[in-house]
Motif scaffolding. Structure first.
Motif, PDB file in Angstrom:
ATOM      1  N   LYS A  75       0.850  -1.186   0.000  1.00  0.00           N
ATOM      2  CA  LYS A  75       0.000   0.000   0.000  1.00  0.00           C
ATOM      3  C   LYS A  75       0.887   1.239   0.000  1.00  0.00           C
ATOM      4  O   LYS A  75       1.950   1.261   0.609  1.00  0.00           O
ATOM      5  CB  LYS A  75      -0.882   0.000   1.249  1.00  0.00           C
ATOM      6  CG  LYS A  75      -1.809   1.212   1.356  1.00  0.00           C
ATOM      7  CD  LYS A  75      -2.884   1.188   0.317  1.00  0.00           C
ATOM      8  CE  LYS A  75      -3.862   2.343   0.485  1.00  0.00           C
ATOM      9  NZ  LYS A  75      -4.847   2.394  -0.586  1.00  0.00           N
ATOM     10  N   ILE A  76       0.433   2.271  -0.732  1.00  0.00           N
ATOM     11  CA  ILE A  76       1.184   3.514  -0.734  1.00  0.00           C
ATOM     12  C   ILE A  76       1.308   4.024   0.698  1.00  0.00           C
ATOM     13  O   ILE A  76       0.328   4.128   1.414  1.00  0.00           O
ATOM     14  CB  ILE A  76       0.486   4.583  -1.590  1.00  0.00           C
ATOM     15  CG1 ILE A  76       0.523   4.173  -3.071  1.00  0.00           C
ATOM     16  CG2 ILE A  76       1.113   5.953  -1.420  1.00  0.00           C
ATOM     17  CD1 ILE A  76       1.889   4.290  -3.687  1.00  0.00           C
ATOM     18  N   SER A  77       2.513   4.344   1.111  1.00  0.00           N
ATOM     19  CA  SER A  77       2.747   4.799   2.475  1.00  0.00           C
ATOM     20  C   SER A  77       2.542   6.306   2.575  1.00  0.00           C
ATOM     21  O   SER A  77       2.914   7.045   1.684  1.00  0.00           O
ATOM     22  CB  SER A  77       4.183   4.453   2.891  1.00  0.00           C
ATOM     23  OG  SER A  77       4.486   5.031   4.129  1.00  0.00           O
ATOM     24  N   THR A  78       1.953   6.737   3.669  1.00  0.00           N
ATOM     25  CA  THR A  78       1.685   8.160   3.836  1.00  0.00           C
ATOM     26  C   THR A  78       2.899   8.935   4.299  1.00  0.00           C
ATOM     27  O   THR A  78       2.810  10.145   4.468  1.00  0.00           O
ATOM     28  CB  THR A  78       0.554   8.361   4.849  1.00  0.00           C
ATOM     29  OG1 THR A  78       0.918   7.725   6.084  1.00  0.00           O
ATOM     30  CG2 THR A  78      -0.747   7.791   4.337  1.00  0.00           C
ATOM     31  N   ASN A  79       4.021   8.266   4.534  1.00  0.00           N
ATOM     32  CA  ASN A  79       5.201   9.017   4.958  1.00  0.00           C
ATOM     33  C   ASN A  79       6.269   9.057   3.874  1.00  0.00           C
ATOM     34  O   ASN A  79       7.458   9.104   4.149  1.00  0.00           O
ATOM     35  CB  ASN A  79       5.776   8.435   6.264  1.00  0.00           C
ATOM     36  CG  ASN A  79       6.224   6.991   6.093  1.00  0.00           C
ATOM     37  OD1 ASN A  79       5.925   6.341   5.099  1.00  0.00           O
ATOM     38  ND2 ASN A  79       6.952   6.487   7.079  1.00  0.00           N
ATOM     39  N   TRP A  80       5.854   9.045   2.633  1.00  0.00           N
ATOM     40  CA  TRP A  80       6.783   9.240   1.535  1.00  0.00           C
ATOM     41  C   TRP A  80       7.134  10.721   1.454  1.00  0.00           C
ATOM     42  O   TRP A  80       6.358  11.583   1.856  1.00  0.00           O
ATOM     43  CB  TRP A  80       6.172   8.776   0.206  1.00  0.00           C
ATOM     44  CG  TRP A  80       6.101   7.289   0.071  1.00  0.00           C
ATOM     45  CD1 TRP A  80       6.189   6.361   1.055  1.00  0.00           C
ATOM     46  CD2 TRP A  80       5.914   6.568  -1.137  1.00  0.00           C
ATOM     47  NE1 TRP A  80       6.064   5.102   0.548  1.00  0.00           N
ATOM     48  CE2 TRP A  80       5.900   5.209  -0.821  1.00  0.00           C
ATOM     49  CE3 TRP A  80       5.751   6.936  -2.479  1.00  0.00           C
ATOM     50  CZ2 TRP A  80       5.736   4.192  -1.764  1.00  0.00           C
ATOM     51  CZ3 TRP A  80       5.590   5.938  -3.429  1.00  0.00           C
ATOM     52  CH2 TRP A  80       5.587   4.585  -3.078  1.00  0.00           C
ATOM     53  N   ASN A  81       8.302  10.999   0.902  1.00  0.00           N
ATOM     54  CA  ASN A  81       8.742  12.376   0.733  1.00  0.00           C
ATOM     55  C   ASN A  81       8.689  12.779  -0.730  1.00  0.00           C
ATOM     56  O   ASN A  81       8.892  11.951  -1.628  1.00  0.00           O
ATOM     57  CB  ASN A  81      10.178  12.545   1.245  1.00  0.00           C
ATOM     58  CG  ASN A  81      10.255  12.417   2.750  1.00  0.00           C
ATOM     59  OD1 ASN A  81       9.369  12.880   3.457  1.00  0.00           O
ATOM     60  ND2 ASN A  81      11.310  11.774   3.243  1.00  0.00           N
ATOM     61  N   LEU A  82       8.435  14.041  -0.950  1.00  0.00           N
ATOM     62  CA  LEU A  82       8.419  14.589  -2.303  1.00  0.00           C
ATOM     63  C   LEU A  82       9.639  15.465  -2.483  1.00  0.00           C
ATOM     64  O   LEU A  82       9.984  16.259  -1.602  1.00  0.00           O
ATOM     65  CB  LEU A  82       7.146  15.416  -2.515  1.00  0.00           C
ATOM     66  CG  LEU A  82       6.960  16.030  -3.909  1.00  0.00           C
ATOM     67  CD1 LEU A  82       6.648  14.946  -4.939  1.00  0.00           C
ATOM     68  CD2 LEU A  82       5.846  17.082  -3.892  1.00  0.00           C
ATOM     69  N   GLU A  83      10.305  15.316  -3.616  1.00  0.00           N
ATOM     70  CA  GLU A  83      11.454  16.172  -3.898  1.00  0.00           C
ATOM     71  C   GLU A  83      11.428  16.623  -5.352  1.00  0.00           C
ATOM     72  O   GLU A  83      10.975  15.894  -6.237  1.00  0.00           O
ATOM     73  CB  GLU A  83      12.770  15.463  -3.603  1.00  0.00           C
ATOM     74  CG  GLU A  83      13.083  14.308  -4.522  1.00  0.00           C
ATOM     75  CD  GLU A  83      14.451  13.699  -4.245  1.00  0.00           C
ATOM     76  OE1 GLU A  83      15.042  13.144  -5.196  1.00  0.00           O
ATOM     77  OE2 GLU A  83      14.929  13.763  -3.097  1.00  0.00           O
ATOM     78  N   ALA A  84      11.882  17.830  -5.582  1.00  0.00           N
ATOM     79  CA  ALA A  84      11.981  18.360  -6.938  1.00  0.00           C
ATOM     80  C   ALA A  84      13.248  17.807  -7.588  1.00  0.00           C
ATOM     81  O   ALA A  84      14.304  17.733  -6.956  1.00  0.00           O
ATOM     82  CB  ALA A  84      12.022  19.877  -6.911  1.00  0.00           C
ATOM     83  N   VAL A  85      13.138  17.389  -8.832  1.00  0.00           N
ATOM     84  CA  VAL A  85      14.299  16.921  -9.599  1.00  0.00           C
ATOM     85  C   VAL A  85      14.774  18.109 -10.431  1.00  0.00           C
ATOM     86  O   VAL A  85      14.145  18.485 -11.416  1.00  0.00           O
ATOM     87  CB  VAL A  85      13.934  15.733 -10.505  1.00  0.00           C
ATOM     88  CG1 VAL A  85      15.167  15.242 -11.259  1.00  0.00           C
ATOM     89  CG2 VAL A  85      13.319  14.601  -9.687  1.00  0.00           C
ATOM     90  N   LEU A  86      15.876  18.699 -10.012  1.00  0.00           N
ATOM     91  CA  LEU A  86      16.363  19.933 -10.616  1.00  0.00           C
ATOM     92  C   LEU A  86      17.673  19.707 -11.357  1.00  0.00           C
ATOM     93  O   LEU A  86      18.381  18.727 -11.122  1.00  0.00           O
ATOM     94  CB  LEU A  86      16.557  21.002  -9.536  1.00  0.00           C
ATOM     95  CG  LEU A  86      15.315  21.327  -8.690  1.00  0.00           C
ATOM     96  CD1 LEU A  86      15.687  22.246  -7.548  1.00  0.00           C
ATOM     97  CD2 LEU A  86      14.230  21.947  -9.555  1.00  0.00           C
ATOM     98  N   GLY A  87      18.007  20.629 -12.239  1.00  0.00           N
ATOM     99  CA  GLY A  87      19.247  20.542 -12.990  1.00  0.00           C
ATOM    100  C   GLY A  87      20.456  20.783 -12.107  1.00  0.00           C
ATOM    101  O   GLY A  87      20.357  21.388 -11.025  1.00  0.00           O
TER     102      GLY A  87
END
Length: 389
Positions: A25-37
């Motif tokens: 199940k998708i976990s609610t404590n995943w982190n989001l990050e921007a993929v930048l140059g």
């Protein structure tokens, strides 16, 4: 951290056939990050310049004006031409003469003349490069006596090759003992991509939607295309390279592209119109709003595409969510479709948005989309890295 999902009926969403077995199940404590140059995430590269120390400080202003006219450095406009430093209570003023090529730097390295830990050359020396330096400085003109205005020794100094974009880059430059002053104008939106503070992708509303979209993506290892103005799913599908058509080009992103075309009255592949697990919602001008909710966030950059007020056009203004990182073919397809943002979870062996390339950050593109990755919590074991499909 992603908050718990609050499932709600998304506009344009078709019922999705549940998978036979969902292992995780998708976990609610995943982190989001921007993929930048790398021009945003890495320190600013340093390049060598030749500098001269001002002997007569009263001539500083005249020298700066003269050098700017006869020896301009267009590529280093972000730097101040003059720099002052303190050493033992004594103030020294240095001027940038010109940027050094790698060939010139190699010549100075071979001469092995080091003064105060810097490569140096004497203008009164007999070397061929000293003669070249004097010839170049002669354009300053007869109204400036170089022997009384400048010290004999010329030094090599390393300076920022371009203006820092992020505060981290600027702070790294400033901590160097040989820091040469550079312009810096912080960009709040870029900083918000790095920290998540004040950015709409980290808002409670968007984070809740990301949780739901990624749940849908994981169900079949596919992806969804959404209209961020209302959060509705416009297309939902998966790759058909190993089933149905077994066509090597029918990757998830390519299938989504054709589904979007069908939503706007087009479509080229027969199977995208009659496969139960592939869905789209026909769109009209009435199904879209003018822009996403931007309250309490920084203004979005003009480079981000928006759904036209006249009605949908390709993926203009749409966000694409994928379970697996797209390859070059898929990433370019999304670029030509004018997508606004691409969000993925699992890296690919041939992924072009972080794994083997940063295609979206390349120079010369006539359209750009932002890229984000949802990262699993520390300690989670990713499945074997696969290719985009």
């Amino acid at each position: 951290m992603l908050p718990p999902s609050h499932p709600e009926k998304l506009l344009g969403e078709e019922p999705c056939e549940p998978p036979a077995k969902k292992s995780k199940k998708i976990s609610t404590n995943w982190n989001l990050e921007a993929v930048l140059g790398e021009h945003l995430t890495q320190p600013v590269p340093l390049i060598p310049v030749l500098t001269a120390t001002v002997k007569d400080k009263r001539a500083t202003s005249k020298l700066v004006k003269k050098l700017s006219n006869v020896l301009p450095i267009p590529s280093l406009q972000h730097l101040k031409r003059v720099n002052s430093s303190q050493d033992g209570g004594k103030t020294s003023i240095l001027l940038i003469l010109w940027e050094l090529s790698q060939k010139c730097l190699d010549i100075l390295n071979e001469m092995k003349v080091v003064v105060d830990e810097n490569l140096s050359i004497s203008r009164s020396g007999l070397s061929a490069y000293a003669t070249i330096c004097n010839e170049r400085l002669s354009v300053v003109g007869p109204d400036v006596d170089l022997d009384t205005a400048l010290e004999d020794q010329l030094n090599v100094v390393f300076v920022a090759s371009f203006q820092p974009v992020t505060r981290a880059q600027y702070n790294t430059l400033r901590t160097s003992p040989d820091y040469w002053p550079t312009n810096f104008h912080p960009d709040k939106y870029t900083e918000s991509q790095l920290t998540g503070e004040g950015h709409d992708m980290w808002s409670d509303l968007t984070r809740g939607r990301i949780e739901r979209y990624m749940d849908m993506c994981q169900a079949r290892g596919g992806g969804v295309v959404v209209d961020p103005s209302h959060g509705g799913v416009i297309a939902s599908g998966h790759g058909t390279t190993s089933s149905m058509t077994s066509h090597p080009l029918h990757h998830t992103s390519m299938v989504l592209v054709d589904l979007i075309a069908r939503s706007q009255g087009g479509g080229a592949w027969d199977h995208t119109g009659n496969t139960p697990s592939l869905s789209f919602t026909p769109t009209t001008p009435n199904t879209t709003s003018s822009s996403p909710d931007q309250s309490q966030v920084f203004s979005l950059p003009a480079s981000l595409s928006c759904v036209p007020s006249s009605g949908p056009y390709l993926c203009t203004g749409y966000d694409v969510y994928l379970w697996r990182e797209p390859c070059h073919m898929c990433s370019m397809a999304l670029l030509h479709m004018r997508a606004r943002r691409v969000v993925y979870c699992m890296p690919s062996m041939d992924g072009s948005l972080g794994s083997v390339d940063l295609l979206h950050a390349r120079e010369g593109l006539n359209h750009r989309y932002e890229v984000y990755r949802v990262r699993r919590p520390e300690g989670a074991v990713d499945c074997d890295k696969e290719s985009c499909s």
